[in-house]
Design a protein around this motif. Structure first.
Motif, short mmCIF file in Angstrom:
data_model
loop_
_atom_site.label_atom_id
_atom_site.label_comp_id
_atom_site.label_asym_id
_atom_site.label_seq_id
_atom_site.Cartn_x
_atom_site.Cartn_y
_atom_site.Cartn_z
N GLU A 1 0.83 -1.20 0.00
CA GLU A 1 0.00 0.00 0.00
C GLU A 1 0.87 1.26 0.00
O GLU A 1 0.58 2.22 -0.71
CB GLU A 1 -0.94 0.01 1.19
CG GLU A 1 -1.89 1.17 1.17
CD GLU A 1 -2.95 1.12 2.26
OE1 GLU A 1 -3.56 2.18 2.50
OE2 GLU A 1 -3.16 0.06 2.85
N LYS A 2 1.94 1.24 0.75
CA LYS A 2 2.85 2.39 0.79
C LYS A 2 3.46 2.62 -0.59
O LYS A 2 3.53 3.77 -1.06
CB LYS A 2 3.95 2.15 1.83
CG LYS A 2 4.92 3.30 1.96
CD LYS A 2 5.96 3.02 3.02
CE LYS A 2 6.96 4.17 3.07
NZ LYS A 2 8.03 3.92 4.02
N LYS A 3 3.87 1.54 -1.25
CA LYS A 3 4.46 1.67 -2.58
C LYS A 3 3.44 2.23 -3.57
O LYS A 3 3.76 3.10 -4.38
CB LYS A 3 4.97 0.31 -3.06
CG LYS A 3 5.63 0.37 -4.41
CD LYS A 3 6.24 -0.95 -4.79
CE LYS A 3 6.93 -0.83 -6.14
NZ LYS A 3 7.62 -2.05 -6.51
N ILE A 4 2.20 1.76 -3.50
CA ILE A 4 1.15 2.26 -4.38
C ILE A 4 0.95 3.75 -4.17
O ILE A 4 0.89 4.53 -5.11
CB ILE A 4 -0.17 1.49 -4.15
CG1 ILE A 4 -0.06 0.06 -4.67
CG2 ILE A 4 -1.34 2.21 -4.81
CD1 ILE A 4 -1.18 -0.84 -4.25
N ARG A 5 0.86 4.17 -2.92
CA ARG A 5 0.65 5.59 -2.60
C ARG A 5 1.83 6.44 -3.08
O ARG A 5 1.65 7.55 -3.56
CB ARG A 5 0.38 5.79 -1.13
CG ARG A 5 -1.00 5.27 -0.73
CD ARG A 5 -1.29 5.48 0.74
NE ARG A 5 -2.57 4.93 1.11
CZ ARG A 5 -3.73 5.57 1.02
NH1 ARG A 5 -3.76 6.82 0.60
NH2 ARG A 5 -4.86 4.98 1.38
N GLU A 6 3.05 5.92 -2.99
CA GLU A 6 4.22 6.65 -3.48
C GLU A 6 4.15 6.82 -5.00
O GLU A 6 4.42 7.91 -5.52
CB GLU A 6 5.50 5.91 -3.10
CG GLU A 6 5.87 6.03 -1.65
CD GLU A 6 7.06 5.16 -1.27
OE1 GLU A 6 7.71 4.57 -2.17
OE2 GLU A 6 7.33 5.05 -0.07
N ILE A 7 3.78 5.77 -5.69
CA ILE A 7 3.66 5.83 -7.15
C ILE A 7 2.57 6.82 -7.55
O ILE A 7 2.75 7.61 -8.48
CB ILE A 7 3.41 4.43 -7.74
CG1 ILE A 7 4.68 3.58 -7.62
CG2 ILE A 7 2.94 4.51 -9.19
CD1 ILE A 7 4.51 2.12 -7.95
N LEU A 8 1.46 6.81 -6.85
CA LEU A 8 0.38 7.75 -7.14
C LEU A 8 0.83 9.18 -6.88
O LEU A 8 0.52 10.08 -7.65
CB LEU A 8 -0.86 7.41 -6.31
CG LEU A 8 -1.54 6.09 -6.66
CD1 LEU A 8 -2.66 5.79 -5.66
CD2 LEU A 8 -2.08 6.09 -8.09
N ARG A 9 1.55 9.40 -5.80
CA ARG A 9 2.04 10.75 -5.48
C ARG A 9 3.00 11.24 -6.56
O ARG A 9 2.93 12.39 -6.99
CB ARG A 9 2.71 10.73 -4.10
CG ARG A 9 3.00 12.09 -3.54
CD ARG A 9 3.47 12.10 -2.09
NE ARG A 9 4.10 10.91 -1.58
CZ ARG A 9 3.51 10.01 -0.79
NH1 ARG A 9 2.26 10.15 -0.44
NH2 ARG A 9 4.16 8.95 -0.35
N LYS A 10 3.88 10.36 -7.03
CA LYS A 10 4.83 10.74 -8.08
C LYS A 10 4.12 11.02 -9.40
O LYS A 10 4.60 11.82 -10.21
CB LYS A 10 5.87 9.65 -8.28
CG LYS A 10 6.88 9.57 -7.17
CD LYS A 10 7.87 8.45 -7.41
CE LYS A 10 8.80 8.29 -6.22
NZ LYS A 10 9.71 7.15 -6.41
N ALA A 11 3.01 10.36 -9.64
CA ALA A 11 2.27 10.54 -10.90
C ALA A 11 1.60 11.91 -10.98
O ALA A 11 1.26 12.37 -12.06
CB ALA A 11 1.22 9.44 -11.06
#
Length: 94
Positions: free
Chosen positions: A17-27
């Motif tokens: 979940e943390k990785k997903i949120r990081e990817i979304l933030r970078k997008a």
């Protein structure tokens, strides 16, 4: 928020979940704390989705509660993360 069957989810859920949120933030390229469909498509590419255009369309339909064409606010972000987790990691290279 979606309910999950704990047997179907990976044991390292918080890390995923943390990785997903990081990817979304970078997008979020323009840093407006919202995800447009194009930004969401980029996020799905970064997640390793086989069909990022389709995934972004389906995710927008699922998580864009107010139908403004953007994922904004914590409720919509949570629904988006739930959608991604619900698709299970078989669709993504995590």
């Amino acid at each position: 928020m979606a309910k999950f069957d704990s047997k179907a989810l990976p044991s390292n859920l918080p890390k995923i979940e943390k990785k997903i949120r990081e990817i979304l933030r970078k997008a979020d390229k323009n840093k407006d704390n919202c995800l447009s469909r194009d930004e969401l498509k980029k996020a799905f590419k970064d997640l390793g989705s086989y069909l990022p255009d389709l995934r972004s369309y389906l995710a927008m339909k699922k998580a864009d509660i107010n139908r403004d064409g953007r994922i904004s606010g914590e409720d919509e972000l949570d629904m988006l993360v739930d959608y991604i987790l619900d698709c299970k990691s078989k669709h993504y290279k995590m």
